[in-house]
Design an enzyme around this catalytic site. Structure first.
Site, PDB file in Angstrom:
ATOM      1  N   ASP A 199       0.866  -1.180   0.000  1.00  0.00           N
ATOM      2  CA  ASP A 199       0.000   0.000   0.000  1.00  0.00           C
ATOM      3  C   ASP A 199       0.908   1.237   0.000  1.00  0.00           C
ATOM      4  O   ASP A 199       2.142   1.116   0.094  1.00  0.00           O
ATOM      5  CB  ASP A 199      -0.938  -0.040   1.230  1.00  0.00           C
ATOM      6  CG  ASP A 199      -2.189   0.763   0.994  1.00  0.00           C
ATOM      7  OD1 ASP A 199      -3.238   0.409   1.554  1.00  0.00           O
ATOM      8  OD2 ASP A 199      -2.132   1.743   0.225  1.00  0.00           O
ATOM      9  N   GLU A 213     -10.590   6.379   4.548  1.00  0.00           N
ATOM     10  CA  GLU A 213      -9.541   5.828   5.422  1.00  0.00           C
ATOM     11  C   GLU A 213      -9.706   6.313   6.862  1.00  0.00           C
ATOM     12  O   GLU A 213     -10.810   6.400   7.363  1.00  0.00           O
ATOM     13  CB  GLU A 213      -8.167   6.127   4.815  1.00  0.00           C
ATOM     14  CG  GLU A 213      -8.069   5.595   3.380  1.00  0.00           C
ATOM     15  CD  GLU A 213      -6.677   5.585   2.833  1.00  0.00           C
ATOM     16  OE1 GLU A 213      -6.435   6.205   1.796  1.00  0.00           O
ATOM     17  OE2 GLU A 213      -5.807   4.954   3.447  1.00  0.00           O
TER      18      GLU A 213
END
Ligand code: GLC
Length: 602
Positions: free
Chosen positions: A285, A490
Site C-alpha cells: 500500500d 480511510e
C-alpha cells in the site's frame, strides 16, 4: 537478433524468462518501484527503468481534467519508459473504485456497500466492465480495485468500501474482477493473471488480509484471530479473486495478531503465493513498507528488507524512490535480500505486463473516449442505485404504506444537506481521496431527479435548511429529507459515535413534527436511528453512497421500480452494542434491523 520477449507469438512465460535474463539489477529494482505521478520525470523513467506510476487519490494532471487530458499525461510517461534500454512499458495505476472516480465526467457508481445490498454478482461484473472501459479511455492500465474487505465493524472509516460484513456476500461480489479484467477461459492456469484485451484493465484485490477485521474497526489496526478464523472470514474472497485470474493483490496496512501484514512472510509468501498459488504480483500500500520501521523511521533500509523478503513484489513507494532503490540495491549486494527474491518479484511484474498486452499496446486508445460518462453507463449506474436502496420503514402502520410517493402532489418540500449535493452523494474516493462537496462532476442530484420526475402541476419547494414558516406552511403534501454523512476516506472516516450529523437530525425532527416525511439516508454505513426518528417519520430509505445517478432513487420512491435492496450489514441499535461482538463479528444483541432486511412494495 530479435529478442524472444519482443515477439507476441512467443508463450508469455518464455517472454518473461527471456526479458528477465537481459535485465541488470538496476533495471530489476526499477521495475519493482511504483512512484507517485508528481515525482515522475522522463529521466527517472528512462535511466531507472521505473516500472510503475500511480495517481494517488485526486492526483490529476489538473483540476477537472477530462479523460483525454489523463490519456495525454499517461502516454507522455509511457513514451519515456519506452525509451529505456529494454523498452519495458510502465503500468499506470489509479483508484478507480466506483467508476473512474478521479476523472471529471466519468460515471460514478454506488460504492461497494450499496452494491453489496444488491447481492447481484452479474451487476458487479457489468459495472467492472464499464469501469474498465472508462479507465482505459483515460490511458490508465491498472486499478486498485476491488476492495474485498469483510468489514466487521461499521466504525471503520473504510466500511463503505466493503461489500458486506458477511464473507459469502463479499465472495459473490468479487465478480467485479471478471468485469475489470474479463473472465478467464476454461483451462486457464490456476493462479495466473488474466486480462482479456484492450478494453480491460489489471485489477487489484485488496487489502490482504483482514483489513476489515481490526479491533473496534480502527483503520490500519490489529485483527486478532486464529489462523482458521482469518482464513474462513477474511481470506476466502481472495480465493474467488485468484480463481478469476486477478493479476495483483495489495497488502494491508493492518496487522494480524500484532504483526504488520507488509512484513508477514507466512501470509504473503507461504500462504498467498505457495498455498493459494497466486502468480501475479503483490503490491504494497502507499508507503506501507514505511510502517515497518521504528517510529522515527530511522531504519528505512530495515523496512525495505522486511517487506521484500516477506513477499512484496512492487513497492508503492510514493515519492522517496531514490532512497528505496539505493537501499534495495545495497541489500541485494550484501546478500540480505537474495537475488532469487528479486527475480521472483520481477518475473511476476513482467508476467502481468505481458498478460495486460502492454508490450503490444502501450499507449491509450482514443476511440474509447466517447464511452466516458455515456448514457449506457449512466443507465447501468442508475440500475445499480435502484437495486441498492434498502427500505427500512414504509408507513406508520403496514396497512397504509407511505411509498410510492404521489408524483402529482400539489406541493412538496424537498430539503436536507444531501438533497442537492453531488459530492455528498458520491462520497469518498471521488475527484480526490476524501471526496468533496457540490457539483464536483457531471451527474444528477436527488433534487434534480425529483424535479425531472414530478408532474408539471407539482410545486417543488427546495430549502437546504427549511425555515419555520416553510414547515408551518400547511399546503405541503409531504417532505423528502435527504441527510447523512459528509465524505471521508480511510482513517478520517473512523467514527465511534455513528450518529446522523447534528444538522441532519435537527432537520428531520423539525420537518417530521409537522409534515409527513420520507427520510433518505446518504451514508457509507448504518448510523444510529433514534426511536423518535422512526416514530415521527413515515418512511426511511438507506441509499448508501449512490454516486452520480440520483434518478435511481426517484425511480423507486415514486414507484416505477420496486425496492430490491437487502441490508449488506447488520443495522445496530447503538454503538454500545458494537463492543460486544465476538471475534467473528456476529453480535449477540438484538439489532435494529438484521443483515438481509429490506421491505418491498406489496
Ligand atoms: C491508499 C489506500 C489504498 C489505495 C492506495 C493508493 O492509502 O489504502 O486502498 O489503493 O493508497 O491510493
Amino acid at each position: 537478433m530479435d529478442f524472444v520477449y519482443k515477439n507476441p507469438n512467443e508463450p508469455i512465460e518464455a517472454r518473461v524468462r527471456d526479458l528477465l535474463s537481459c535485465m541488470t539489477l538496476k533495471e530489476k529494482i526499477g521495475q519493482m518501484t511504483q512512484i507517485e505521478r508528481t515525482v515522475a520525470t522522463p529521466s527517472s523513467l528512462i535511466d531507472l527503468s521505473i516500472g510503475s506510476i500511480l495517481s494517488g487519490g485526486g492526483s490529476a494532471p489538473f483540476e477537472n481534467a477530462m479523460s483525454s487530458d489523463w490519456a495525454d499525461m499517461v502516454d507522455g510517461f509511457q513514451k519515456s519508459a519506452l525509451e529505456s534500454r529494454l523498452g519495458i512499458p510502465l503500468i499506470y495505476g489509479i483508484d478507480a473504485v466506483h467508476g473512474n472516480n478521479n476523472v471529471y465526467g466519468a460515471t460514478i457508481f454506488p460504492h461497494n456497500i450499496g452494491l453489496g445490498a444488491t447481492r447481484d454478482a452479474d451487476l458487479a461484473r457489468r459495472i467492472g466492465a464499464a469501469t474498465a472501459l472508462e479507465v482505459k479511455a483515460s490511458g490508465v492500465h491498472y486499478t486498485f480495485a476491488p476492495c474485498v474487505a469483510v468489514s466487521k465493524d461499521p466504525r471503520w472509516g473504510r466500511c463503505f468500501e466493503s461489500y458486506s460484513e458477511d464473507t459469502e456476500i463479499v465472495r459473490k461480489m468479487t465478480s467485479f474482477v471478471s468485469g475489470l479484467q474479463g473472465h478467464p477461459p476454461e483451462g486457464h492456469k490456476h493462479g495466473y493473471p488474466f486480462v482479456a484485451g484492450r478494453e480491460n484493465v489489471v485489477a487489484c484485490a485488496k487489502h490482504f488480509v483482514g483489513d476489515g477485521g481490526t479491533y473496534k474497526g480502527v483503520n490500519e489496526g490489529d485483527t486478532v484471530l486464529s489462523y482458521e478464523e482469518l482464513e474462513k472470514i477474511h481470506m476466502t474472497p481472495y480465493l474467488d479473486c485468484i480463481s478469476q485470474g486477478v493479476s495483483t493483490i495489495m497488502a494491508s496496512y493492518s496487522s494480524w495478531n500484532g504483526h504488520k501484514l507488509h512484513g508477514d512472510h507466512f501470509l504473503l509468501t507461504e500462504i498467498l503465493k505457495e498455498k493459494l498459488g497466486f502468480k501475479g504480483f503483490v503490491i504494497s500500500d502507499y508507503e506501507g513498507i514505511d510502517q515497518l520501521c521504528d517510529p522515527h523511521g530511522s531504519d528505512y533500509r530495515h523496512c525495505v528488507s522486511s517487506a521484500i523478503n516477506a513477499g512484496i513484489d512492487m513497492v508503492m513507494v510514493g515519492v522517496r524512490f531514490e532512497q528505496f532503490i539505493e537501499d534495495l540495491t545495497s541489500l541485494v549486494e550484501s546478500g540480505e535480500v537474495p537475488i532469487s527474491r528479486i527475480d521472483d518479484a520481477v518475473e511476476r511484474i513482467l508476467r502481468v505486463k505481458f498478460v495486460a498486452g502492454l508490450f503490444e499496446f502501450p499507449l491509450s486508445d482514443s476511440s474509447l473516449l466517447d464511452i466516458v460518462g455515456c448514457e449506457l453507463h449512466r443507465d447501468l449506474a442508475r440500475e445499480a442505485v435502484r437495486k441498492s436502496l434498502v427500505l427500512l420503514k414504509n408507513g406508520k402502520d403496514c396497512s397504509k404504506p407511505f411509498l410510492p410517493l404521489d408524483m402529482n402532489a400539489k406541493r412538496i418540500l424537498v430539503t436536507g444537506t444531501h438533497v442537492d449535493n453531488l459530492g455528498y452523494q458520491c462520497g469518498g474516493w471521488t475527484k480526490t481521496g476524501r471526496g468533496g462537496s457540490g457539483r464536483i462532476t457531471i451527474g444528477t442530484t436527488i433534487l434534480d431527479a425529483i424535479k425531472a420526475t414530478v408532474g408539471v402541476e407539482t410545486e417543488v419547494v427546495y430549502k437546504p435548511y427549511p425555515s419555520k414558516d416553510t414547515i408551518e406552511n400547511n399546503r405541503i403534501s409531504f417532505a423528502i429529507v435527504a441527510v447523512g454523512e459528509v465524505p471521508y476516506s480511510e482513517t478520517s472516516g473512523d467514527n465511534s459515535v455513528l450518529r446522523i450529523p447534528v444538522d441532519g437530525a435537527e432537520i428531520i425532527s423539525s420537518v417530521a413534527d409537522k409534515i409527513p416525511t420520507l427520510v433518505i439516508l446518504i451514508s457509507g454505513r448504518p448510523l444510529v436511528l433514534e426511536p423518535w426518528l422512526l416514530e415521527k417519520t413515515e418512511a426511511v430509505v438507506a441509499a448508501w453512497l449512490p454516486g452520480t445517478e440520483g434518478q435511481g432513487i426517484t425511480d423507486v420512491i415514486y414507484g416505477s421500480h420496486n425496492f430490491k435492496g437487502q441490508l449488506p450489514r447488520t443495522w445496530f441499535r447503538g454503538v454500545e452494542h458494537l463492543d460486544h461482538q465476538p471475534n467473528d463479528g456476529v453480535s449477540s444483541s438484538e439489532p435494529l434491523f438484521p443483515l438481509g432486511f429490506g421491505l418491498r412494495y406489496n
